[in-house]
Design an enzyme around this catalytic site. Sequence first.
Site, PDB file in Angstrom:
ATOM      1  N   ASP A  12      19.185   6.109   2.498  1.00 29.60           N
ATOM      2  CA  ASP A  12      19.755   5.175   3.475  1.00 29.60           C
ATOM      3  C   ASP A  12      21.042   4.676   2.845  1.00 29.60           C
ATOM      4  OD1 ASP A  12      20.500   2.907   4.874  1.00 29.60           O
ATOM      5  OD2 ASP A  12      18.489   2.021   4.925  1.00 29.60           O
ATOM      6  N   ASN A 105      19.681  14.233 -12.198  1.00 28.45           N
ATOM      7  CA  ASN A 105      18.589  14.351 -11.242  1.00 28.45           C
ATOM      8  C   ASN A 105      18.593  13.086 -10.394  1.00 28.45           C
ATOM      9  OD1 ASN A 105      15.850  14.267 -10.139  1.00 28.45           O
ATOM     10  ND2 ASN A 105      15.433  15.946 -11.555  1.00 28.45           N
ATOM     11  N   TYR A 229      13.366  -5.988  -4.211  1.00 22.92           N
ATOM     12  CA  TYR A 229      13.369  -5.318  -2.908  1.00 22.92           C
ATOM     13  C   TYR A 229      14.780  -4.950  -2.488  1.00 22.92           C
ATOM     14  CZ  TYR A 229      12.690  -4.388   2.057  1.00 22.92           C
ATOM     15  OH  TYR A 229      12.664  -3.793   3.298  1.00 22.92           O
ATOM     16  N   LYS A 232      12.896  -0.367   2.169  1.00 21.65           N
ATOM     17  CA  LYS A 232      11.605   0.294   2.040  1.00 21.65           C
ATOM     18  C   LYS A 232      11.824   1.728   1.558  1.00 21.65           C
ATOM     19  CE  LYS A 232       7.390  -0.767   2.317  1.00 21.65           C
ATOM     20  NZ  LYS A 232       6.914  -1.886   1.505  1.00 21.65           N
TER      21      LYS A 232
HETATM   22  P1  13P Z   1      15.021   0.091   5.587  1.00 20.45           P
HETATM   23  O1  13P Z   1      14.144   0.237   4.375  1.00 20.45           O
HETATM   24  O2  13P Z   1      14.760   1.162   6.588  1.00 20.45           O
HETATM   25  O3  13P Z   1      16.464  -0.023   5.196  1.00 20.45           O
HETATM   26  O4  13P Z   1      14.608  -1.242   6.336  1.00 20.45           O
HETATM   27  C1  13P Z   1      14.685  -2.445   5.653  1.00 20.45           C
HETATM   28  C2  13P Z   1      14.205  -3.628   6.432  1.00 20.45           C
HETATM   29  O5  13P Z   1      13.920  -4.617   5.800  1.00 20.45           O
HETATM   30  C3  13P Z   1      14.091  -3.554   7.886  1.00 20.45           C
HETATM   31  O6  13P Z   1      13.603  -4.756   8.448  1.00 20.45           O
HETATM   32 MG    MG Z   2      18.308   0.204   5.809  1.00 20.90          MG
HETATM   33 MG    MG Z   3      15.013   3.212   6.404  1.00 19.00          MG
END
Ligand code: 13P
Ligand code: MG
Ligand code: MG
Length: 365
Positions: A12, A105, A229, A232
Site C-alpha cells: 500500500d 529482499n 501500527y 493492516k
Molecule cells: P490499510 O491497512 O488498508 O491501509 O487500512 C488502514 C486502516 O486503518 C483503515 O481504516
Molecule cells: Mg492504506
Molecule cells: Mg490495505
Amino acid sequence: MTKTTISVIKADVGSLPGHIEAPEQLIQVCDEHLNKAVEDGIINDYYLTRCGDDIEFIMTHFKGVDNKEVHKLAWDGFKKAADKAKELKLYGAGQDLLKDSFSGNVKGMGPGVAEMEFEERGSDPIIVFCADKTEPAAFNLPMYKIFADAFNTAGLVIDPNCHEGFTFEVHDIKKGKKIMINTPEEVYDLLSLIGTTPTYVVKRVFRKSDKEIAAVVCTEKLSHIAGKYVGKDDPVAIVRCQSGFPAVGEVLEPFTFPHLVAGFMRGSHRGPLMPVSEADAVIGRFDGPPRIIALGFQVCNGKLVGPKDLFADISFDNARQKANDISDYMRRHGPFEPHRLSAEELEYSTLPDIVEKMKDRFKDI
Ligand code: 13P
Ligand code: MG
Ligand code: MG
Ligand code: 13P
C-alpha cells in the site's frame, strides 16, 4: 527441467480518499515499471492488480524465490508509485515502505510477499488471492477447509492423489518459529493452533505424498517491522489447483462463508471477509467490510494465461449478501467486543492513557 517461479509482491503506497482505493495514476506508474522489467528480461510476465488501497505485482520468472533482482524490481516499482502518491498528496503515501534503502529482499521492509517455485505440469492452474482490510491469519480458516476438510474438498476422499492429505507449515509470528503439521492425522492439533489468531498463521501447504508445494500465504506483520501500527497487513496467497491438488471450485468454496476476520476500520475491528470481483475491490463503509479477490491463471512456460476474475460469478452473490448482513449486525456493537478487537490485539488504543488518567479515581470494591 527449468522451474517456474510465481512471485506475488504487494504494498500500500497511497490511496484516495483515505484508505479506499489505489488510484489509476499509481497503477500506470507500476505498469510502465513492470513492462520495462519484461523487456529487460528481469521477469517473464506479470499481471498488475489492486485490492482496495493495496497494489499487487503478480510476476513470473525462472529465478527462484527470494531472488534479489526480482525483489529489487518490486521495491523500485513501489518506490516510484510512492513518489507519485506523495506528489498527489494521496493518503498514506509510502505507507508500507518502512525502510529507506533496499537491502537484498523486500521481506522485513514493509511489502508483503507470497512466492512459490515448481516444475510446470502438463497444465498448471493457480489462483492468486488478494485481500484488503485484514491480516494473514484470515487465510487460516479457508486453507484448513481447502486442504483438510473433506466436507469442503471432495478430492480428499475421492482423488487418489489427494487422499494421503496435506502438510501445513504453521508460523508463530510472535516468536518467529515454525512447525510442520500433517493432516488428516494431526487435524485437531492443527486446529488448536490456527484457530488462535493472529498468533499462528498458515504459511505454506505441501502435498504429503511428494512434498510438492500446494499453497503459500504472505505472513509479513507490518507492526512487527515498524514497532507500531502503520496499516493492516493485508495479505495475498497463491494456491495450485487440479490433478492431485484441490479443484478450482474446491479452492473457492470456503469463501462462500464470509468468516469474521480482523482488520475492519483502523485495523481494529472484526468483520466478515467479502468475496468480490476486481471491479468491486474498492473499500466502502466503515473502511470495509474486509474484501478478497480471486484471480485464476494457467501457468504456461513461465508465463501467465488469464486471469479469470473468479469471485465475479453470481454464485458468490449469497456470500456478499451474507457479508453485508453480518456487517450490519457487527457494526451495531460499536466499540464493544467482539466487533472491536480485544485489548491485546488492538493496533492502537487510548486504554492505557485512560487507565493512567483515572487511576486515582479507582477505589477498592
Ligand atoms: P490499510 O491497512 O488498508 O491501509 O487500512 C488502514 C486502516 O486503518 C483503515 O481504516
Ligand atoms: Mg492504506
Ligand atoms: Mg490495505
Ligand atoms: P482433476 O482430477 O483433473 O483435478 O479434475 C477434477 C475436477 O475438476 C472435477 O471438478
